[in-house]
Design an enzyme around this catalytic site. Structure first.
Site, PDB file in Angstrom:
ATOM      1  N   GLU A  47      26.759  24.448  48.604  1.00  0.00           N
ATOM      2  CA  GLU A  47      25.914  24.720  47.444  1.00  0.00           C
ATOM      3  C   GLU A  47      24.441  24.532  47.799  1.00  0.00           C
ATOM      4  OE1 GLU A  47      27.199  22.220  44.203  1.00  0.00           O
ATOM      5  OE2 GLU A  47      29.263  22.936  44.315  1.00  0.00           O
ATOM      6  N   GLU A  89      27.336  31.054  40.083  1.00  0.00           N
ATOM      7  CA  GLU A  89      28.059  30.432  38.960  1.00  0.00           C
ATOM      8  C   GLU A  89      27.170  30.287  37.729  1.00  0.00           C
ATOM      9  OE1 GLU A  89      30.266  26.897  40.006  1.00  0.00           O
ATOM     10  OE2 GLU A  89      30.687  26.411  37.908  1.00  0.00           O
TER      11      GLU A  89
HETATM   12  O1  KIV Z   1      34.890  24.038  43.581  1.00  0.00           O
HETATM   13  C1  KIV Z   1      35.172  25.125  43.071  1.00  0.00           C
HETATM   14  O2  KIV Z   1      36.275  25.362  42.595  1.00  0.00           O
HETATM   15  C2  KIV Z   1      34.143  26.152  43.049  1.00  0.00           C
HETATM   16  C3  KIV Z   1      34.394  27.350  42.196  1.00  0.00           C
HETATM   17  C4  KIV Z   1      34.164  27.005  40.786  1.00  0.00           C
HETATM   18  C5  KIV Z   1      33.583  28.525  42.609  1.00  0.00           C
HETATM   19  O3  KIV Z   1      33.134  26.003  43.665  1.00  0.00           O
END
Ligand code: KIV
Length: 273
Positions: free
Chosen positions: A123, A190
């Site tokens: 991220e 997201e």
């Molecule tokens: O951790 C996860 O499941 C994610 C998704 C929501 C894309 O990053």
């Protein structure tokens, strides 16, 4: 042909497959997965990519956020998912703080790749570009994750839709271009407005996978528990319970895959303005 031979001939999807799908304008469905049985069900029903997400902190470990999830947790679940699948691309999350330095990122990415991941997800926007470059130079394929970033939930002051102001929308577009230029081959975006997700998808040549980002991204992802309507607590506006309308798990997954491919999911009620 016997079932054994069919299985032996099934070719695992690579990142090039998803790039070609984007070029052809073919939408694809992806899901999170954490264990062998569900992973096989998803793989057997045409889910293109399985993410061993750090959302396992919420849906498997019952925690409020994803911050306590460790690299060992992700590696364990990656081994389970990889062992049971033959077709889907396997992507594993680098959890909170596991890529805080380049050295940590490389070591932890290696652990996840050895556990069976074909790509790691992390991220962040412009600040992770050096880390992306350093991973890619060492042959680790990267998926970047922008927009709402659950590992930054406390910094962001909660789980909120991102990119609402023009300035913020521009920042998200800049971040998307920066992570692509740094070498990311896939992007998850997201909880952003449909407009922002569309602009990002059109601006990038790598495939963009949306969650709470409207219908215009190249692919969609859902946390598997949301697809079956079994997540505890808050049910996000962008999720849909496919089990209610189909009555069994196999058909719920098949409906999700076909609804994404045909552009029926997500609909307006699952998207943000
Ligand atoms: O951790 C996860 O499941 C994610 C998704 C929501 C894309 O990053």
């Amino acid at each position: 042909m016997s079932k054994v031979n069919e299985a032996a001939l099934k070719k695992r999807i690579s990142i090039s497959t998803l790039h070609k799908m984007k070029q052809r304008g073919e939408k694809f469905a992806t899901l999170t997965a954490y264990d062998a049985s569900f992973a096989k069900l998803f793989d057997d029903h045409g889910v293109s990519m399985l993410l061993i997400g750090d959302s396992l902190g919420n849906v498997v470990q019952g925690l409020d956020d994803t911050l306590a999830v460790t690299v060992d947790d992700i590696a364990y679940h990656t081994r389970c998912v990889r062992a049971a699948t033959q077709g889907a691309l396997i992507v594993a999350d680098l959890p909170f703080m596991s890529y805080a330095t380049h050295e940590k990122a490389c070591e932890n990415a290696a652990t996840l790749m050895r556990a069976g991941a074909q790509m790691v997800k992390l991220e962040g926007g412009e600040w992770i570009c050096d880390t992306i470059r350093s991973l890619v130079q060492r042959s680790v394929p990267v998926c970047a994750h922008i927009g709402l970033m659950p590992q930054s939930v406390h910094l962001m002051g909660g789980y909120k839709v991102q990119g609402k102001s023009d300035e913020d929308a521009q920042r998200i577009l800049r971040e998307a271009k920066a992570v692509e230029a740094a070498g990311a081959q896939l992007l998850v975006i997201e909880c952003v407005s449909q407009k922002v997700a569309k602009a990002v998808t059109e601006a990038l040549s790598i495939p963009v996978i949306g969650i709470g980002a409207g219908p215009d991204t190249d692919g969609q992802i859902l946390v598997m528990h949301d697809l079956f309507g079994i997540s505890a607590g808050h049910i996000p506006k962008f999720s849909k319970n496919f089990l209610t309308e189909t009555g069994n798990m196999q058909q719920a997954v098949a409906r999700y895959v076909s609804d994404v491919a045909e552009g029926h999911f997500p609909a307006a009620e699952h998207s943000f303005e």
